[in-house]
Design an enzyme around this catalytic site. Structure first.
Site, PDB file in Angstrom:
ATOM      1  N   THR A   1      11.000  56.692  -0.875  1.00 38.80           N
ATOM      2  CA  THR A   1      11.730  56.612  -0.385  1.00 38.80           C
ATOM      3  C   THR A   1      12.185  56.590   1.338  1.00 38.80           C
ATOM      4  OG1 THR A   1      11.676  59.207  -1.321  1.00 38.80           O
ATOM      5  CG2 THR A   1      13.418  59.899   0.996  1.00 38.80           C
TER       6      THR A   1
ATOM      7  N   ASP B   1      29.688  43.353  17.205  1.00 31.87           N
ATOM      8  CA  ASP B   1      29.078  43.943  17.885  1.00 31.87           C
ATOM      9  C   ASP B   1      28.850  45.321  16.730  1.00 31.87           C
ATOM     10  OD1 ASP B   1      28.456  45.653  19.947  1.00 31.87           O
ATOM     11  OD2 ASP B   1      30.026  45.209  21.519  1.00 31.87           O
TER      12      ASP B   1
ATOM     13  N   GLY C   1      28.333  52.019  26.780  1.00 31.18           N
ATOM     14  CA  GLY C   1      28.815  52.410  25.391  1.00 31.18           C
ATOM     15  C   GLY C   1      28.381  53.368  25.221  1.00 31.18           C
ATOM     16  N   ASN C   2      28.373  53.811  24.176  1.00 28.67           N
ATOM     17  CA  ASN C   2      27.903  55.483  24.009  1.00 28.67           C
ATOM     18  C   ASN C   2      26.324  55.338  23.493  1.00 28.67           C
ATOM     19  OD1 ASN C   2      30.780  57.084  23.187  1.00 28.67           O
ATOM     20  ND2 ASN C   2      30.867  54.392  22.048  1.00 28.67           N
TER      21      ASN C   2
ATOM     22  N   THR D   1      26.694  51.374  18.501  1.00 25.79           N
ATOM     23  CA  THR D   1      26.881  52.985  17.942  1.00 25.79           C
ATOM     24  C   THR D   1      27.684  52.727  16.688  1.00 25.79           C
ATOM     25  OG1 THR D   1      26.643  53.811  19.733  1.00 25.79           O
ATOM     26  CG2 THR D   1      27.877  55.061  17.746  1.00 25.79           C
TER      27      THR D   1
ATOM     28  N   ILE E   1      23.639  52.359  27.754  1.00 26.06           N
ATOM     29  CA  ILE E   1      24.609  51.368  29.584  1.00 26.06           C
ATOM     30  C   ILE E   1      23.897  50.126  29.822  1.00 26.06           C
ATOM     31  CG2 ILE E   1      25.438  51.908  32.073  1.00 26.06           C
ATOM     32  CD1 ILE E   1      24.590  54.440  31.033  1.00 26.06           C
TER      33      ILE E   1
ATOM     34  N   ASP F   1      28.359  47.159  31.708  1.00 25.61           N
ATOM     35  CA  ASP F   1      28.649  47.743  30.196  1.00 25.61           C
ATOM     36  C   ASP F   1      28.360  48.954  29.662  1.00 25.61           C
ATOM     37  OD1 ASP F   1      29.622  47.936  27.712  1.00 25.61           O
ATOM     38  OD2 ASP F   1      28.189  47.146  27.071  1.00 25.61           O
TER      39      ASP F   1
ATOM     40  N   ALA G   1      37.685  48.545  25.726  1.00 24.42           N
ATOM     41  CA  ALA G   1      37.304  47.521  26.914  1.00 24.42           C
ATOM     42  C   ALA G   1      36.093  46.426  26.842  1.00 24.42           C
ATOM     43  CB  ALA G   1      36.762  48.137  28.548  1.00 24.42           C
ATOM     44  N   ASP G   2      35.097  46.966  25.357  1.00 23.03           N
ATOM     45  CA  ASP G   2      33.796  46.427  25.391  1.00 23.03           C
ATOM     46  C   ASP G   2      34.993  45.009  24.489  1.00 23.03           C
ATOM     47  OD1 ASP G   2      34.622  47.724  23.898  1.00 23.03           O
ATOM     48  OD2 ASP G   2      33.288  48.666  22.701  1.00 23.03           O
TER      49      ASP G   2
END
Length: 261
Positions: free
Chosen positions: A185, A130, A8-9, A133, A12, A6, A109-110
């Site tokens: 903060t 999901d 991904g951004n 990102t 992996i 898989d 594709a994911d």
């Protein structure tokens, strides 16, 4: 054995499955950046397989990718390791379910892989969340077909944009604060980003429940992605978490498509 990947951004993910039972024999993940060469990925994957005592046992592979720039080096690395071309999830993949969106090629594709796996786990109608990102919602109708998707900025994107855009708001860690109302903060930002995400997910799921369900059924929900454990346990809706949903779904699609190779 099958190597399922898989891309991904942010991450992996690699997993090895035995066939046809889809028992996970091993898995690991690496950051998506910086991009490595095919030789570097080949050495990395071989090291993983060697440590798992699986070197030389992989004879097939499947890739679900949403990052085109990473496809070529990983494709060639895996081809050399397995001795055969990887199966790529994309246009033309036989899924066994309908995809009811305007342009099929725009669907990641994911999302297709997640749906293939979720259909074996969840009753329909269902929603797949999901948290990577981006945070995506995939809605499955009563027949388990994809009714559509929702895309929302992910936790890290939200935090990065807030930190960059406001001079007095420094970067903070993505951990849930002690209280909803921050006393400094960092905690105030954490509450806004993480608790805000929790409320967003609860809100969307409430609306999707009303849209997808009637009096005879309820909405089942499953989550995956790197930030799922941070957020999902605090949502009001009962949502199961499967960190391997995408790689498992990719493996399912590989085996269901073998007759079409």
């Amino acid at each position: 054995m099958l190597l399922s990947i898989d891309i991904g951004n942010s991450i992996i993910k690699f997993a090895v499955y035995t066939s046809p039972e889809l028992h996970k024999a091993a898995g690991f993940h690496v950051a998506s950046t910086p991009v490595k060469s095919a030789d570097e990925y080949r050495l990395l994957i071989r090291q993983f397989l060697s440590e798992a005592e699986l070197d030389g046992q992989i004879d097939a592979s499947v890739i679900a990718s949403v990052v085109p720039s990473l496809m070529t080096p990983i494709y060639h690395a895996v081809w050399e390791i397995c001795g055969s071309k990887p199966f790529i999830i994309g246009a033309g993949t036989h899924t066994g379910f309908q995809i009811n969106i305007d342009v099929h090629t725009q669907l990641g594709a994911d999302i297709v892989a997640n749906t293939a796996a979720a259909r074996q786990i969840c009753t329909s109608p269902a929603v797949i969340v999901d948290l990577g990102t981006a945070t995506t919602f995939t809605a499955l109708d009563i027949n388990g077909n994809i009714a559509g998707t929702i895309i929302h900025p992910g936790l890290k994107i939200s935090l990065d944009v807030l930190s960059r855009s406001a001079a007095l708001l420094n970067d903070v860690s993505l951990t849930r604060p002690r209280e909803w109302i921050g006393q400094n903060t960092a905690e105030s930002m954490q509450s806004g980003i993480i608790n805000g995400h929790i409320c967003m997910i609860d809100g969307f799921l409430q609306h999707l429940q009303e849209m997808l369900c009637d009096s005879s059924n309820t909405l089942s929900c499953i989550a995956t992605g790197g930030h799922a454990e941070t957020v999902i346990p605090h949502c009001r809706k009962t949502i199961s978490i499967d960190p391997d949903l995408t790689v498992r779904g990719a493996a399912i699609l590989y085996y269901s498509n073998r007759k079409h190779f």
